[in-house]
Design a protein around this motif. Structure first.
Motif, short mmCIF file in Angstrom:
data_model
loop_
_atom_site.label_atom_id
_atom_site.label_comp_id
_atom_site.label_asym_id
_atom_site.label_seq_id
_atom_site.Cartn_x
_atom_site.Cartn_y
_atom_site.Cartn_z
N ILE A 1 -6.25 3.49 -1.67
CA ILE A 1 -5.04 4.27 -1.46
C ILE A 1 -5.35 5.77 -1.56
CG2 ILE A 1 -2.78 4.83 -2.45
CD1 ILE A 1 -2.69 1.79 -3.27
N LEU A 2 -6.12 6.15 -2.57
CA LEU A 2 -6.44 7.56 -2.75
C LEU A 2 -7.30 8.10 -1.60
CD1 LEU A 2 -6.84 7.58 -6.59
CD2 LEU A 2 -5.31 9.06 -5.28
N LYS A 3 -8.14 7.26 -1.04
CA LYS A 3 -8.94 7.69 0.11
C LYS A 3 -8.02 8.05 1.28
CE LYS A 3 -12.80 6.31 3.02
NZ LYS A 3 -13.80 5.31 3.32
N ILE A 4 -6.99 7.26 1.49
CA ILE A 4 -6.01 7.54 2.55
C ILE A 4 -5.27 8.85 2.25
CG2 ILE A 4 -3.85 6.75 3.61
CD1 ILE A 4 -4.90 3.85 3.08
N LEU A 5 -4.85 9.02 1.00
CA LEU A 5 -4.11 10.23 0.62
C LEU A 5 -4.99 11.48 0.72
CD1 LEU A 5 -2.12 8.80 -2.44
CD2 LEU A 5 -1.23 9.33 -0.15
N VAL A 6 -6.26 11.34 0.39
CA VAL A 6 -7.19 12.47 0.52
C VAL A 6 -7.40 12.80 1.99
CG1 VAL A 6 -9.61 13.20 0.22
CG2 VAL A 6 -8.37 12.17 -1.70
N LYS B 1 0.83 -1.20 0.00
CA LYS B 1 0.00 0.00 0.00
C LYS B 1 0.87 1.26 0.00
CE LYS B 1 -3.62 -0.23 2.52
NZ LYS B 1 -4.50 -0.28 3.69
N ALA B 2 1.91 1.27 0.82
CA ALA B 2 2.81 2.44 0.87
C ALA B 2 3.58 2.59 -0.43
CB ALA B 2 3.76 2.32 2.05
N ARG B 3 4.05 1.48 -0.99
CA ARG B 3 4.78 1.55 -2.26
C ARG B 3 3.87 2.07 -3.37
NH1 ARG B 3 6.23 -2.88 -4.48
NH2 ARG B 3 4.97 -4.30 -3.26
N LEU C 1 -2.42 16.83 -6.65
CA LEU C 1 -1.66 17.12 -5.45
C LEU C 1 -2.17 18.41 -4.81
CD1 LEU C 1 1.97 16.44 -6.78
CD2 LEU C 1 0.49 14.89 -5.48
N THR C 2 -2.03 18.53 -3.51
CA THR C 2 -2.47 19.74 -2.82
C THR C 2 -1.36 20.77 -2.68
OG1 THR C 2 -1.98 18.73 -0.67
CG2 THR C 2 -4.26 18.54 -1.48
N ARG C 3 -0.13 20.36 -2.99
CA ARG C 3 1.00 21.28 -2.90
C ARG C 3 2.08 20.84 -3.89
NH1 ARG C 3 0.99 18.41 2.43
NH2 ARG C 3 2.93 17.25 2.54
N PRO C 4 3.09 21.66 -4.08
CA PRO C 4 4.15 21.32 -5.04
C PRO C 4 4.93 20.07 -4.59
CG PRO C 4 4.29 23.65 -4.41
CD PRO C 4 3.28 23.00 -3.51
N PRO C 5 5.46 19.29 -5.53
CA PRO C 5 6.19 18.06 -5.21
C PRO C 5 7.34 18.24 -4.22
CG PRO C 5 5.74 18.14 -7.55
CD PRO C 5 5.32 19.47 -6.98
N GLU C 6 8.00 19.39 -4.25
CA GLU C 6 9.12 19.61 -3.34
C GLU C 6 8.69 19.75 -1.87
OE1 GLU C 6 8.12 23.74 -5.03
OE2 GLU C 6 8.29 21.71 -5.84
N GLU C 7 7.40 19.91 -1.63
CA GLU C 7 6.90 20.06 -0.26
C GLU C 7 6.44 18.74 0.36
OE1 GLU C 7 4.08 23.26 0.12
OE2 GLU C 7 5.37 24.63 -1.01
N TYR C 8 6.48 17.67 -0.39
CA TYR C 8 6.10 16.35 0.13
C TYR C 8 7.35 15.60 0.57
CZ TYR C 8 1.47 16.87 -1.95
OH TYR C 8 0.21 17.31 -2.29
N ILE C 9 7.33 15.10 1.78
CA ILE C 9 8.44 14.31 2.31
C ILE C 9 8.04 12.84 2.22
CG2 ILE C 9 9.89 13.87 4.33
CD1 ILE C 9 10.17 16.73 3.12
N ILE C 10 8.93 12.01 1.68
CA ILE C 10 8.62 10.60 1.47
C ILE C 10 8.24 9.90 2.77
CG2 ILE C 10 9.57 8.39 0.68
CD1 ILE C 10 8.84 10.60 -1.52
N LEU D 1 1.86 7.85 6.57
CA LEU D 1 0.41 8.02 6.39
C LEU D 1 -0.25 6.69 6.04
CD1 LEU D 1 -2.10 9.86 6.18
CD2 LEU D 1 -1.48 10.23 3.78
N THR D 2 0.40 5.92 5.19
CA THR D 2 -0.20 4.65 4.75
C THR D 2 0.13 3.48 5.66
OG1 THR D 2 1.67 4.33 3.24
CG2 THR D 2 -0.32 5.30 2.32
N ASP D 3 1.34 3.46 6.25
CA ASP D 3 1.79 2.31 7.04
C ASP D 3 1.82 2.55 8.54
OD1 ASP D 3 2.18 0.65 4.92
OD2 ASP D 3 4.36 0.64 5.00
#
Length: 135
Positions: A44-49, A5-7, A66-75, A81-83
């Motif tokens: 998966i999208l429900k979790i991300l939302v 799920k996280a992958r 996405l809700t923000r630019p890619p550089e603002e997301y930390i892996i 969030l998922t695991d």
């Protein structure tokens, strides 16, 4: 171990970052490109939302973005969030009760160092780093 799920959540986030141009991307398109079933992708999208990582819009012209630019997301945030927490042992989990063996546990420093390495690794990489192949 990082779950499927996280992958898949990482793959979805990368797909959205690579294909977004101020438009919502239909679930069906993401599913096809990533070879993920639509049913599993919905989970998966429900979790991300719910984690406010993406926003969804129903109906014609709908999809996800996405809700923000890619550089603002930390892996690390996406994985947790998922695991859930990246803690390698239960006693280091954020909501764990204090361990009665903590003062004399010989292995605790090992687990603490491992947790620190994993945390620092995943929290030092952004979604933009993955999209651009900067590892």
């Amino acid at each position: 171990m990082i779950s499927t799920k996280a992958r898949y959540a990482l793959r979805v986030m990368i797909d959205l970052a690579q294909n977004q141009e101020d438009n919502y991307i239909p679930l069906k398109e993401i599913a096809q490109r990533q070879e993920i079933s639509e049913k599993y992708l919905e989970i998966i999208l429900k979790i991300l939302v719910s984690g406010k990582m993406v926003v969804g819009l129903r109906g014609k012209g709908g999809g996800y973005m996405l809700t923000r630019p890619p550089e603002e997301y930390i892996i690390g945030e996406i994985i947790e969030l998922t695991d859930g927490p990246l803690s390698p042992v239960a006693c280091l989990a954020p909501d764990a009760a204090e361990c009665s063996r903590k003062d004399y546990c010989v292995t605790l420093p090992l687990w603490q160092k491992y947790e620190s390495l994993v945390h620092n690794f995943f929290y030092s990489i952004t979604l933009e780093d993955l999209v651009n192949g900067n590892l």
